[in-house]
Design a protein around this motif. Structure first.
Motif, PDB file in Angstrom:
ATOM      1  N   ILE A  42       0.834  -1.206   0.000  1.00 49.00           N
ATOM      2  CA  ILE A  42       0.000   0.000   0.000  1.00 49.00           C
ATOM      3  C   ILE A  42       0.868   1.256   0.000  1.00 49.00           C
ATOM      4  CG2 ILE A  42      -1.690   1.313   1.326  1.00 49.00           C
ATOM      5  CD1 ILE A  42      -2.689  -1.403   2.399  1.00 49.00           C
ATOM      6  N   ASN A  43       1.889   1.243   0.853  1.00 55.52           N
ATOM      7  CA  ASN A  43       2.769   2.410   0.906  1.00 55.52           C
ATOM      8  C   ASN A  43       3.426   2.665  -0.451  1.00 55.52           C
ATOM      9  OD1 ASN A  43       2.129   2.419   3.569  1.00 55.52           O
ATOM     10  ND2 ASN A  43       4.127   1.726   4.304  1.00 55.52           N
ATOM     11  N   THR A  59       1.065   4.195  -2.909  1.00 57.24           N
ATOM     12  CA  THR A  59       0.822   5.604  -2.607  1.00 57.24           C
ATOM     13  C   THR A  59       1.962   6.465  -3.139  1.00 57.24           C
ATOM     14  OG1 THR A  59      -0.084   4.767  -0.549  1.00 57.24           O
ATOM     15  CG2 THR A  59       0.121   7.136  -0.760  1.00 57.24           C
ATOM     16  N   SER A  66       2.001   6.583  -6.869  1.00 57.90           N
ATOM     17  CA  SER A  66       1.025   7.485  -7.497  1.00 57.90           C
ATOM     18  C   SER A  66       1.623   8.869  -7.652  1.00 57.90           C
ATOM     19  CB  SER A  66      -0.226   7.605  -6.634  1.00 57.90           C
ATOM     20  OG  SER A  66      -0.744   6.350  -6.363  1.00 57.90           O
ATOM     21  N   LEU A 103      -4.889   0.667   5.597  1.00 55.40           N
ATOM     22  CA  LEU A 103      -5.019   1.580   4.474  1.00 55.40           C
ATOM     23  C   LEU A 103      -5.555   2.883   5.052  1.00 55.40           C
ATOM     24  CD1 LEU A 103      -5.042   2.134   1.400  1.00 55.40           C
ATOM     25  CD2 LEU A 103      -7.358   1.234   1.347  1.00 55.40           C
ATOM     26  N   GLN A 141      -3.952   7.705   2.341  1.00 48.08           N
ATOM     27  CA  GLN A 141      -3.534   6.908   1.184  1.00 48.08           C
ATOM     28  C   GLN A 141      -4.681   6.716   0.217  1.00 48.08           C
ATOM     29  OE1 GLN A 141      -2.012   3.699   3.575  1.00 48.08           O
ATOM     30  NE2 GLN A 141       0.103   4.234   3.086  1.00 48.08           N
ATOM     31  N   MET A 142      -5.881   6.552   0.790  1.00 47.32           N
ATOM     32  CA  MET A 142      -7.059   6.426  -0.075  1.00 47.32           C
ATOM     33  C   MET A 142      -7.208   7.674  -0.922  1.00 47.32           C
ATOM     34  SD  MET A 142     -10.145   4.842   2.036  1.00 47.32           S
ATOM     35  CE  MET A 142      -9.851   3.724   3.352  1.00 47.32           C
ATOM     36  N   ILE A 162      -4.964   9.845  -1.791  1.00 45.91           N
ATOM     37  CA  ILE A 162      -3.901   9.990  -2.782  1.00 45.91           C
ATOM     38  C   ILE A 162      -4.132   9.050  -3.964  1.00 45.91           C
ATOM     39  CG2 ILE A 162      -1.437   9.627  -3.199  1.00 45.91           C
ATOM     40  CD1 ILE A 162      -0.941  10.658  -0.369  1.00 45.91           C
ATOM     41  N   ILE A 163      -4.354   7.789  -3.630  1.00 40.98           N
ATOM     42  CA  ILE A 163      -4.529   6.824  -4.721  1.00 40.98           C
ATOM     43  C   ILE A 163      -5.791   7.155  -5.515  1.00 40.98           C
ATOM     44  CG2 ILE A 163      -4.905   4.382  -5.252  1.00 40.98           C
ATOM     45  CD1 ILE A 163      -3.152   3.736  -2.802  1.00 40.98           C
ATOM     46  N   THR A 172      -5.322  10.291  -7.721  1.00 41.60           N
ATOM     47  CA  THR A 172      -4.468   9.950  -8.855  1.00 41.60           C
ATOM     48  C   THR A 172      -5.266   9.186  -9.897  1.00 41.60           C
ATOM     49  OG1 THR A 172      -2.675   9.728  -7.287  1.00 41.60           O
ATOM     50  CG2 THR A 172      -2.297   8.892  -9.481  1.00 41.60           C
ATOM     51  N   MET A 219      -0.032  16.207  -2.595  1.00 43.99           N
ATOM     52  CA  MET A 219      -0.048  14.854  -2.034  1.00 43.99           C
ATOM     53  C   MET A 219       1.211  14.583  -1.225  1.00 43.99           C
ATOM     54  SD  MET A 219      -2.835  13.730  -3.215  1.00 43.99           S
ATOM     55  CE  MET A 219      -4.011  14.195  -4.437  1.00 43.99           C
ATOM     56  N   LEU A 248       1.442  13.609   2.570  1.00 47.65           N
ATOM     57  CA  LEU A 248       1.969  12.298   2.921  1.00 47.65           C
ATOM     58  C   LEU A 248       3.148  12.393   3.870  1.00 47.65           C
ATOM     59  CD1 LEU A 248       1.753   9.239   2.293  1.00 47.65           C
ATOM     60  CD2 LEU A 248       3.419   9.596   0.498  1.00 47.65           C
TER      61      LEU A 248
END
Lengths: 463, 320, 309
Positions: free
Chosen positions: C9-10, C13, C16, C154, C158-159, C161-162, C165, C223, C227
């Motif tokens: 996941i990281n 992120t 993205s 998650l 991160q949600m 950002i992803i 994107t 982002m 982050l």
């Protein structure tokens, strides 16, 4: 496409626009430029974020913002009224005329050489109070001239765009620094070794990447340069990591130390020791190294290998059709350039007495490349001019203390060095894309030597 | 003109260069399909065909710029086909084999620079590739790179300024001047090659290739963009090269006037396939060739006088 | 396993963000064949503008509703950064179009130095830390290794950002494939001279390309700031090199390639740091750049180049 390229320079004035007077047009364009400056500068000039206790805080600086807008407006207006109007359409030819007017590079070179030879005494006599500072600056400029000349072999002659040149400079510096630390080597022992090691690294790094096209090569060499730096930072047990290597010995004069005490240079020659001796000695070392670089380059240019380098820059495919092994030819250029960077690196180490990865960032590569390109690719004298202007110019900023009286005591002119450096890079390049000295001297002549104009010379754009 | 005195297919008996079952594929495109032909020693051989027939691709395979997908390309120094030597080299995986008869070179195994250096196959380019920022003389000196490299002791001797190198350089300049005289460019020797007019650039490129002392000279459309006078001069020059230096010439040409006048042997390509092979007279009457140039079916009966005339390339026909 | 999922996941992120920057490189390279060296610094500019907008809204105007703040920061930052992108092209690249290839590369490096130092001079050299704004997340799985619990989470950030994107990427692909702007862009890529003969306004198309690239870089800047919660004037260089690597890895000139390359570089960097050494994570990115260029210069999704003789 050339000539002055500031905002909307492309709009050529012509008779059909007669209805609009020049003044109106200039005013309109200046307003647009001012407005743009206002937009671009708003978040950077008008607002400033700072760390305060408990987080970040925004402060406003309207005065600064308005001043900036006014400066851009006025500047653009002045440019429109006094500059663009006269030079339209002359952009390309103007540059060439200037180079034609200059006396031949041979004469300039001889005068420059003569001056370089007497330079320390010149400063000692004329500026007895600041001589040390000026000689030190001369050493710095001379180091960049040498690096420029070394990189010129790679970029100017062979047309290989190298953005990681500083890596070889670092290899040279560290090979002396570390050999002094672990093996007790002196400068003169380490110097040839540094050159050899850097050249070897040139071969190792060059081998896989030299078949890449122009800008891909640039970016890979940049990556290699950064990799070497990251390794220097992290291999703490060997390189000292971010702390670097210190206590690097000064060069000796045929075994005599330049310093105090019995057996030192001053002692043997019956001169009372003065700190300036060291500077003068260092100056002559770097001068000799730089002249060696120049001599070898000039010689190589007249040899088949040098001609092959230039042919490679002009047209690689034609080279291959003529039986030239382009891979070996490129490698030879790359590692010859690297070797000179290695020499310069070990000089840097001995001059500073201390080295750390900090000194070998990408910015350093960019500065050297800028000197080569701004000087005029392939031109030895152009590199001298560019080094003096760019390095000397930005170092002078440190001395502009009177500016403090204008802008207040908190004003640090030195902070603006790199900003001005970057702006100069852009402006000079837009003004003269071929650099300051852009003619090429042929390497062999049948009857009469004729200089070749910049418009014919290719720049190694790959395939 | 020496053409009609010998046997009809002498290029098969004494080939300086043979292309055997050559195929070249780019992705899905088959640019050359199973092409075979010979270039006779001392002949002027023309490779012709409509646009996109794959002529330049053949050149690029012969001179090593492309690695052919399949096939064998053999260059020979010395008389005859030297079949044994060729077989020997092919079997043993060597790039070349030297024997008492001469030497054979398997060009598809050699990198481009070795082909011009060792196998002595030189070439020019369709879109002239001179070193524009270097002088005319320098261009010709670069062509003698390998000789001069050895003479300069791989640079070491040159830096030291050894007299042997100076002598070699003098000889190289002499050779350059010799060729410049023959292309009429001595007076421009010290000018930038890029400053020359188009026609001079074409001739300079040929002169540069000749500085390699080639066995085979490959010319990619040498007459393109030349006026009729220049074109006629070029023909004379090519014959001079062949007659005086014994260099075999392989040329790609669109100008039928040039092709029909000077070629001893013509190979016609269409869509990567050989459609005709013979001397000029045989080829120009080949219905397949006429069809290819007109773009009609092979079977169709053709009798268009203008086309015939164009193909036969009477000298008076203008080609502007 | 949980650790692995978390790193995945990281990596996505981070990837993205790289992908968004990489699009700017790939578009510019596709259309004018130059490495826009200053693009990494445009990303940095975007991050600074986002930060300023964020602070103005929260401290000066006292807006506390986070979605509004973020949305406004995004929009304003995209807008203002676009101006930067446009100006850079206009001042430093356009006058050199048609000149030899090194010239715009040098001005690009010069521009990069200018931008970094401009921000350093006007905003100070110290880092700007911003406390985490969006906290919490969804726990995906949980497990324990040697007695310590490891969660794979998650986070909402991160949600965002992803998700952002992804949405931008889709919108962008539509823009390129469906509109006349996209068509002009592709025409200019193929043959600039011909496109201009056929009535495509080449200058305008190139300007718009820079504007779009800058806008996406601004998104990446915001982002990045959210982050990592810390930015300085130098973040553009490394992010720029990595994003360029991503563009090359994906096949320069290809938009999906840039995105794919970005994700891969993000994943590689994160996994390298997680399983090998953090210190050498940049070396990993640089090595990939070198390896890709040497062994597959046309990247994963790029068109192979046939050498023209």
């Amino acid at each position: 496409m050339s000539g002055p390229g500031l905002v909307s320079a492309a709009r050529t004035p012509n008779a059909s626009q007669g209805a609009e007077s020049r003044m109106t047009r200039a005013l309109r364009e200046a307003s647009i430029a001012g407005a743009l400056a206002g937009v671009l500068g708003f978040f950077f000039l008008a607002l400033r974020t700072d760390i305060v206790t408990g987080g970040l805080e925004v402060t406003t600086r309207w005065g600064l913002w308005f001043t900036a807008i006014a400066i851009v407006f006025a500047g653009r207006l002045a440019l429109n009224l006094f500059w663009f109007g006269h030079s339209y359409g002359a952009g390309k030819t103007a540059g060439r005329k200037i180079t034609r007017l200059l006396p031949s590079s041979k004469i300039v070179g001889r005068v420059a050489l003569a001056f370089a030879l007497i330079l320390p005494f010149f400063f000692m006599v004329l500026f007895p109070n600041r001589d040390r500072q000026y000689i030190d600056l001369s050493i710095l400029i001379m180091t960049y001239i040498m690096l420029g000349w070394g990189l010129n072999i790679v970029v100017g002659l062979a047309g290989l765009l190298d953005l990681g040149y500083v890596a070889f400079y670092a290899v040279g510096a560290y090979s002396f620094g570390l050999s002094a630390q672990y093996l007790g080597f002196g400068f003169w022992t380490a110097l040839p070794m540094a050159g050899l090691l850097a050249a070897t690294w040139g071969l190792i790094l060059g081998f896989p990447v030299l078949r890449l096209r122009g800008d891909y090569l640039a970016i890979v060499t940049l990556a290699f340069g950064e990799m070497i730096r990251v390794v220097l930072i992290n291999w703490k047990s060997f390189t000292g990591g971010p702390d670097g290597v210190s206590g690097i010995p000064k060069p000796t004069f045929f075994g005599l130390e330049i310093g105090r005490g019995s057996g030192s240079f001053g002692d043997v020659f019956g001169l009372p020791y003065e700190p300036i001796h060291r500077f003068v000695y260092l100056y002559y070392i770097i001068l000799a190294l730089a002249l060696l670089t120049n001599f070898v380059t000039m010689r190589l240019r007249r040899l088949p290998i040098g001609r092959a380098w230039e042919a490679l820059r002009e047209d690689e495919i034609a080279c291959r059709s003529l039986g030239i092994n382009t891979r070996n030819t490129k490698l030879s250029a790359f590692s010859t350039g690297a070797m000179f960077a290695g020499f310069a690196g070990s000089f840097f180490a001995t001059r500073q007495g201390f080295i750390s990865p900090e000194s070998f960032t990408f910015l350093e590569s960019a500065i050297i490349l800028a000197i080569v390109v701004l000087g005029g690719l392939g031109s030895q004298i152009g590199i001298v001019i560019a080094s003096v202007v760019m390095i000397g110019g930005i170092e002078l900023l440190r001395n502009l203390d009177f500016l403090k009286q204008i802008f207040g005591p908190s004003f640090e002119p030195a902070e603006y060095r790199m900003l001005i450096f970057g702006l100069a890079m852009v402006v000079i390049m837009v003004w003269k894309p071929r650099g300051l000295v852009s003619t090429r001297e042929p390497s062999a002549t049948l009857k009469e030597k004729k200089l070749i104009g910049a418009d014919q010379i290719a720049q190694g754009e790959g395939h | 003109m020496t053409t009609q005195t010998q046997s009809l297919y002498r290029w098969k008996d004494d080939p300086v260069l043979t292309v055997e079952h050559l195929s070249m594929r780019f992705g899905g495109l088959l640019a050359i399909n199973d092409l075979s032909f010979e270039v006779g020693r001392g002949d002027i051989t023309a490779l012709i065909g409509p646009n996109g027939a794959g002529k330049t691709t053949v050149f690029n395979c012969v001179t090593g710029f492309y690695k052919p997908t399949e096939g064998r390309i053999v260059a020979r120094h010395g008389k005859g086909a030297q079949t044994e030597a060729v077989d020997h080299a092919t079997r043993t995986g060597k790039r070349w084999h030297k024997s008492g008869e001469g030497a054979v070179f398997l060009l598809e195994r050699m990198p481009d620079h070795e082909i011009s250096q060792k196998a002595k196959v030189a070439r020019t380019f369709q879109n002239i590739r001179l070193f524009g920022g270097m002088t005319v003389l320098e261009n010709l000196l670069v062509a003698q790179h390998n000789t001069l490299m050895v003479a300069s002791g791989y640079t070491v001797g040159g830096i030291l300024g050894l007299p042997s190198f100076k002598k070699a350089e003098k000889a190289a300049i002499k050779k350059a001047v010799y060729w410049l005289e023959h292309v009429g460019l001595v007076d421009r020797a010290d000018d930038a090659a890029g400053d020359l007019p188009y026609g001079d650039q074409r001739r300079l490129e040929i002169a540069r290739a000749m500085c390699l002392d080639p066995q085979v000279l490959c010319l990619d459309e040498p007459a393109a963009g030349l006026n009729p006078r220049e074109s006629a001069d070029l023909n004379m020059f090519l014959r001079y090269i062949r007659d005086t230096h014994g260099t075999s010439i392989l040329l790609i040409e669109h100008d039928m006037g040039v092709v029909m006048e000077i070629s001893d042997h013509v190979v016609v390509l269409d869509y990567g396939v050989k459609i005709s092979d013979g001397d000029a007279a045989a080829v120009k009457n080949d219905p397949k060739v006429i069809a290819a140039y007109l773009g009609v079916d092979d079977e169709a009966e053709i009798d268009v006088p203008e086309v015939r005339q164009d193909l036969s390339g009477a000298k008076g026909v203008p080609h502007e | 396993m949980e650790y692995f999922v978390q790193q995945l996941i990281n990596g996505l992120t981070l990837g993205s963000i790289y992908g968004l920057i990489a699009i700017g490189y790939t578009m510019v390279y596709g259309i004018i064949g130059m490495i826009n060296f200053a693009h990494g610094d445009v990303f940095m500019i975007g991050a600074f503008i986002s930060l300023a907008v964020f602070l103005v809204l929260t401290t000066v105007f006292g807006v506390t509703f986070l979605p509004i703040v973020l949305f406004l920061a995004l929009v304003v930052s995209m807008l203002f950064t676009s101006f930067w992108g446009w100006t850079i092209e206009r001042l430093a690249y356009r006058p050199l179009r048609g000149s030899f290839r090194l010239a715009p590369l040098i001005t690009a490096i010069g521009m990069s130095i200018v931008l970094q130092n401009f921000v350093q001079v006007t905003q100070g050299a110290r880092v700007k830390p911003l406390p985490p704004q969006i906290q919490g997340g969804v726990e995906l799985m949980s497990g324990s290794v040697d007695g310590t619990t490891i969660n794979a989470q998650l986070s909402y950030m991160q949600m965002i950002i992803i998700g952002t994107t992804f949405v931008l990427m889709v919108a962008f692909s539509l823009l390129i494939s469906r509109t006349s702007l996209g068509r002009s862009q592709r025409a200019c890529e193929q043959d600039r001279k011909m496109a201009s003969l056929l009535g495509v306004n080449v200058d305008r198309t190139i300007s718009l390309t820079f504007i779009m690239g800058a806008a996406l870089a601004a998104v990446a800047g915001l982002m990045f700031m959210l982050l990592y919660g810390v930015i300085d004037f130098y973040i553009g260089f490394l992010a720029g090199v990595k994003a360029f690597t991503a563009a090359v890895l994906g096949g320069i000139g290809s938009l999906p390639g840039a995105m794919l390359g970005g994700l891969l570089i993000g994943l590689i960097e994160v996994f390298w740091s997680a399983y090998f050494t953090v210190e050498y994570k940049d070396v990993a990115a640089f090595s990939i750049l070198a390896i890709v260029l040497i062994f597959m210069p046309s990247g994963l999704l790029g068109k192979p180049e046939i050498e023209k003789v």
